[in-house]
Design a protein around this motif. Structure first.
Motif, short mmCIF file in Angstrom:
data_model
loop_
_atom_site.label_atom_id
_atom_site.label_comp_id
_atom_site.label_asym_id
_atom_site.label_seq_id
_atom_site.Cartn_x
_atom_site.Cartn_y
_atom_site.Cartn_z
N GLU A 1 18.99 -5.16 5.79
CA GLU A 1 18.74 -3.86 5.39
C GLU A 1 17.18 -3.77 4.95
OE1 GLU A 1 22.01 -5.22 2.63
OE2 GLU A 1 21.46 -5.67 4.39
N ASP A 2 16.58 -4.70 4.57
CA ASP A 2 15.13 -4.97 4.14
C ASP A 2 14.25 -4.77 5.22
OD1 ASP A 2 15.66 -5.44 1.31
OD2 ASP A 2 16.22 -7.45 1.69
N THR A 3 14.57 -4.71 6.72
CA THR A 3 13.95 -4.49 7.98
C THR A 3 13.23 -3.15 7.89
OG1 THR A 3 15.10 -6.07 8.91
CG2 THR A 3 14.05 -4.53 10.28
N ALA A 4 12.00 -3.04 8.02
CA ALA A 4 11.21 -1.98 7.79
C ALA A 4 9.76 -2.08 8.16
CB ALA A 4 11.50 -1.16 6.45
N VAL A 5 8.83 -1.12 8.34
CA VAL A 5 7.81 -1.23 8.23
C VAL A 5 7.04 -0.99 6.63
CG1 VAL A 5 5.29 -0.34 8.82
CG2 VAL A 5 7.30 -0.58 10.50
N TYR A 6 6.37 -1.83 6.02
CA TYR A 6 6.06 -1.72 4.85
C TYR A 6 4.69 -1.25 4.49
CZ TYR A 6 10.37 -4.24 3.07
OH TYR A 6 11.49 -4.40 2.73
N TYR A 7 4.35 -0.47 3.48
CA TYR A 7 3.14 0.24 3.40
C TYR A 7 2.55 0.04 2.09
CZ TYR A 7 4.31 2.64 7.85
OH TYR A 7 4.45 3.25 9.07
N CYS A 8 1.20 -0.18 1.87
CA CYS A 8 0.64 -0.46 0.63
C CYS A 8 0.11 1.05 0.16
CB CYS A 8 -0.45 -1.32 0.87
SG CYS A 8 -1.55 -1.58 -0.84
N ASN A 9 0.03 1.33 -0.91
CA ASN A 9 -0.66 2.61 -1.54
C ASN A 9 -1.13 2.21 -3.00
OD1 ASN A 9 0.27 5.16 -3.70
ND2 ASN A 9 -0.49 5.71 -1.79
N ALA A 10 -2.46 2.95 -2.73
CA ALA A 10 -3.08 3.25 -4.01
C ALA A 10 -3.14 4.47 -4.63
CB ALA A 10 -4.59 2.46 -3.98
N LYS A 11 -3.12 4.77 -6.03
CA LYS A 11 -3.17 6.31 -6.29
C LYS A 11 -3.67 6.24 -7.80
CE LYS A 11 0.15 8.91 -5.53
NZ LYS A 11 1.72 9.74 -5.34
N GLY A 12 -4.61 7.29 -7.90
CA GLY A 12 -5.13 7.26 -9.28
C GLY A 12 -5.85 8.55 -9.56
N GLY A 13 -6.46 8.69 -10.55
CA GLY A 13 -7.31 9.89 -10.91
C GLY A 13 -8.53 9.69 -11.50
N TRP A 14 -9.22 8.68 -11.43
CA TRP A 14 -10.38 8.19 -12.01
C TRP A 14 -11.13 7.35 -10.94
CZ3 TRP A 14 -13.92 4.21 -12.87
CH2 TRP A 14 -14.87 4.40 -13.57
N PRO A 15 -12.47 7.85 -10.66
CA PRO A 15 -13.11 9.13 -11.30
C PRO A 15 -12.79 10.29 -10.61
CG PRO A 15 -14.72 8.02 -9.67
CD PRO A 15 -13.45 7.16 -9.79
N ALA A 16 -12.13 10.56 -9.78
CA ALA A 16 -11.33 11.62 -9.21
C ALA A 16 -10.57 11.17 -8.45
CB ALA A 16 -12.58 12.08 -8.11
N PRO A 17 -9.15 12.05 -8.09
CA PRO A 17 -7.96 11.73 -7.67
C PRO A 17 -8.12 11.27 -6.31
CG PRO A 17 -8.08 14.25 -8.70
CD PRO A 17 -9.27 13.81 -8.81
N TYR A 18 -7.24 10.10 -6.08
CA TYR A 18 -7.29 9.71 -4.83
C TYR A 18 -5.58 9.08 -4.46
CZ TYR A 18 -7.43 5.25 -7.68
OH TYR A 18 -7.35 4.21 -8.51
N ASN A 19 -5.61 8.95 -3.21
CA ASN A 19 -4.33 8.49 -2.72
C ASN A 19 -4.49 7.97 -1.30
OD1 ASN A 19 -1.62 8.11 -2.20
ND2 ASN A 19 -0.95 10.23 -2.01
N TYR A 20 -4.62 6.54 -1.17
CA TYR A 20 -4.67 5.72 -0.20
C TYR A 20 -3.59 5.00 0.41
CZ TYR A 20 -9.64 6.54 -1.68
OH TYR A 20 -10.87 6.78 -2.04
N TRP A 21 -3.65 4.89 1.39
CA TRP A 21 -2.56 4.40 2.22
C TRP A 21 -3.12 3.00 3.29
CZ3 TRP A 21 2.53 5.20 1.46
CH2 TRP A 21 2.86 6.14 0.60
N GLY A 22 -2.35 2.27 3.38
CA GLY A 22 -2.54 0.99 4.55
C GLY A 22 -1.91 1.57 5.72
N GLN A 23 -2.17 0.37 6.85
CA GLN A 23 -1.60 0.85 8.13
C GLN A 23 -0.02 0.42 8.13
OE1 GLN A 23 -3.40 -1.74 7.26
NE2 GLN A 23 -2.15 -3.38 8.38
N GLY A 24 0.51 -0.29 7.61
CA GLY A 24 1.65 -0.78 7.63
C GLY A 24 1.90 -2.27 8.23
N THR A 25 2.85 -3.20 7.91
CA THR A 25 3.20 -4.30 8.15
C THR A 25 4.71 -4.61 8.57
OG1 THR A 25 2.76 -6.62 8.01
CG2 THR A 25 3.41 -5.69 5.89
#
Length: 118
Positions: free
Chosen positions: A88-112
């Protein structure tokens, strides 16, 4: 802009282990929150684990005690150690980076892809 690149996915038998890595194109890991998400076929993307800049971690209930999230700011890399894997762990796993300094950001990887056979 920042690019996130995941690696470490693959095929493993139930009970086995994998370690996922996510590397950023530049160092933004000293601030903000890093996370791993996953999406199985036909299902919505769900949060697996997060880690804050201060090292505080959260885990989805089904992976508690089996998965460990960590980060290395010097290498601009976040990891997900996955032990005792289940089908049940089978899936595409995505990395995420989120923050607010110096400005708000929300980045995603392509998945593995992670596939766990029974």
């Amino acid at each position: 802009q920042v690019q996130l690149v995941e690696s470490g996915g693959g095929l493993v038998q139930a009970g086995g282990s994998l370690r996922l890595s996510c590397a950023a194109s530049r160092n933004i890991f000293s601030v903000g929150t890093m996370g791993w998400y996953r999406q199985a076929p036909g299902k919505k993307r769900e949060l697996v684990a997060t880690i804050t800049s201060g090292g505080f971690t959260l885990y989805e209930d089904s992976v508690k005690g089996r998965f460990t999230i960590s980060r290395d700011n010097a290498k601009s890399t976040v990891y997900l150690q996955m032990n005792s894997l289940k089908p049940e762990d089978t899936a595409v796993y995505y990395c995420n980076a989120k923050g607010g300094w110096p400005a708000p950001y929300n980045y995603w990887g392509q998945g593995t892809q992670v596939t766990v056979s029974s």
